[in-house]
Design an enzyme around this catalytic site. Structure first.
Site, PDB file in Angstrom:
ATOM      1  N   LYS A  80      28.754 115.349  -6.038  1.00 47.23           N
ATOM      2  CA  LYS A  80      30.145 114.749  -5.491  1.00 47.23           C
ATOM      3  C   LYS A  80      31.058 115.391  -6.526  1.00 47.23           C
ATOM      4  O   LYS A  80      31.568 114.715  -7.339  1.00 47.23           O
ATOM      5  CB  LYS A  80      29.745 113.393  -5.473  1.00 47.23           C
ATOM      6  CG  LYS A  80      29.186 112.912  -4.359  1.00 47.23           C
ATOM      7  CD  LYS A  80      29.243 111.244  -4.523  1.00 47.23           C
ATOM      8  CE  LYS A  80      30.137 110.564  -3.614  1.00 47.23           C
ATOM      9  NZ  LYS A  80      29.544 110.538  -2.046  1.00 47.23           N
TER      10      LYS A  80
HETATM   11  C1  PLP Z   1      29.202 110.084  -0.881  1.00 50.44           C
HETATM   12  C2  PLP Z   1      29.160 110.871   0.365  1.00 50.44           C
HETATM   13  C3  PLP Z   1      28.106 110.689   1.374  1.00 50.44           C
HETATM   14  C4  PLP Z   1      27.183 109.448   1.249  1.00 50.44           C
HETATM   15  O1  PLP Z   1      26.511 109.377   0.264  1.00 50.44           O
HETATM   16  P1  PLP Z   1      25.748 107.962  -0.199  1.00 50.44           P
HETATM   17  O2  PLP Z   1      24.953 108.316  -1.554  1.00 50.44           O
HETATM   18  O3  PLP Z   1      25.081 107.368   0.955  1.00 50.44           O
HETATM   19  O4  PLP Z   1      26.840 106.981  -0.655  1.00 50.44           O
HETATM   20  C5  PLP Z   1      27.937 111.568   2.405  1.00 50.44           C
HETATM   21  N1  PLP Z   1      28.793 112.582   2.506  1.00 50.44           N
HETATM   22  C6  PLP Z   1      29.704 112.906   1.609  1.00 50.44           C
HETATM   23  C7  PLP Z   1      30.596 113.980   1.859  1.00 50.44           C
HETATM   24  C8  PLP Z   1      29.971 112.187   0.440  1.00 50.44           C
HETATM   25  O5  PLP Z   1      30.863 112.347  -0.679  1.00 50.44           O
END
Ligand code: PLP
Length: 306
Positions: free
Chosen positions: A159
């Site tokens: 992320k």
């Molecule tokens: C954060 C995110 C998700 C979802 O992840 P979770 O862990 O379920 O919150 C999916 N796709 C992207 C691009 C993200 O940034």
């Protein structure tokens, strides 16, 4: 991001909301190399507050940092304690929690050099990402003209702040046309994910979600797969095309912010009968039971604050 919480945790200290500021020459602000998380804490049926899968979120924060080569100057244990204490200090019974680690000011230039690494954690009340209506009736989505970043140039497992330029552009594109969310295809044209959510379809009673090649390894995606297994629903991580999405019986998005949100329309085509489907509703209600501590089988995913 409605309410200003009292305090934000910043580099080991609790500072007032207005004082959680950074220098304009912070490296991350210019070049986008920062890592963050999105976590939720829920008010449980017994009125206690529990953070959902806190350990996995902190592990992923550190994995993102490892990928990005950002050396977070705190331990996982310190981040955990800081998160729990922040909820208590701000008297939050339900919250969205946003930790972010970024490269501060020092030398300018692409090479981050010896610039300091910061870590901040904010927590604030945040309701349903697509509103209560989105969760109950489903949302309308559109395939964006922006492609999900190719794995050769972007790190999709992390992320990373800079990755979200792609998400923001896709989101703005489709919301300006009146849709709720954008779906992005990968560089080969297969369905990848939403701007901050993973995607699932249901066809002939079986679930399908894209494999973890060009999509983020969502924790809610993982929960959904676990819950499907527990419900005896057939499940496969397999690529699918946009037209397979059009003819799906059901479709939904998963994410910490979006929780489980049904999709009722894609590119002006109704999905199923245009209402949240049976399997979607089953998984959604199970998910909300789990996060609120009503499901004894999955209490292991909750970290109680009080
Ligand atoms: C954060 C995110 C998700 C979802 O992840 P979770 O862990 O379920 O919150 C999916 N796709 C992207 C691009 C993200 O940034």
């Amino acid at each position: 991001m409605s309410t200003k919480p009292n305090k934000i945790w910043f580099d080991g200290k609790l500072v007032p909301w207005d004082q959680a500021n950074i220098h304009v020459l912070s490296h991350t602000l210019h070049y986008g190399l920062g890592v963050f998380e999105g976590i939720r804490a829920y008010k449980c049926y017994d009125n206690r507050t529990a953070v959902f899968r806190l350990k996995e979120h902190i592990d992923r924060l550190f994995s993102s940092a490892h990928i990005a080569q950002i050396n977070i100057p705190f331990t996982k244990e310190e981040v955990r304690d800081a998160t729990i204490n922040l909820l208590i200090t701000n008297k939050l019974v339900e919250a969205y929690i946003r930790p972010i680690s970024f490269i501060g000011a020092g030398k300018m230039g692409v090479h981050p050099g010896e610039n300091p690494i910061h870590l901040a954690i904010a927590a604030y009340p945040w309701g349903a990402y697509f509103g209560g209506d989105g969760v109950s009736r489903g949302i309308r989505v559109k395939i964006s003209s922006f492609t999900r970043m190719n794995v050769a140039s972007f790190m999709t497992k992390a992320k990373v702040s800079g990755n979200y330029v792609n998400s923001v552009k896709a989101k703005l594109e489709v919301t300006s046309l009146g849709y709720d969310e954008a779906i992005m295809l990968d560089t080969e044209g297969y369905v990848a994910e939403g701007t901050g959510e993973n995607i699932f379809i249901v066809r002939k009673g079986a679930l399908k979600t894209p494999p973890l090649t060009s999509v983020l390894e969502g924790i809610t995606r993982d929960c959904t797969m676990e819950l499907a297994k527990d419900e005896g629903i057939e499940m496969e991580a397999e690529r699918f095309t946009r037209d397979e999405l059009y003819i799906a019986d059901e479709a939904f998005l998963t994410g910490t912010a979006a929780e489980i949100t049904p999709i009722r329309e894609v590119d002006n085509r109704k999905i199923g009968d245009g209402k949240p489907g049976k399997i979607t509703k089953r998984l959604q209600s199970r998910f909300f039971d789990v996060v609120k501590g009503k499901d004894s089988k999955f209490l292991k995913w909750l970290e109680f604050v009080n």
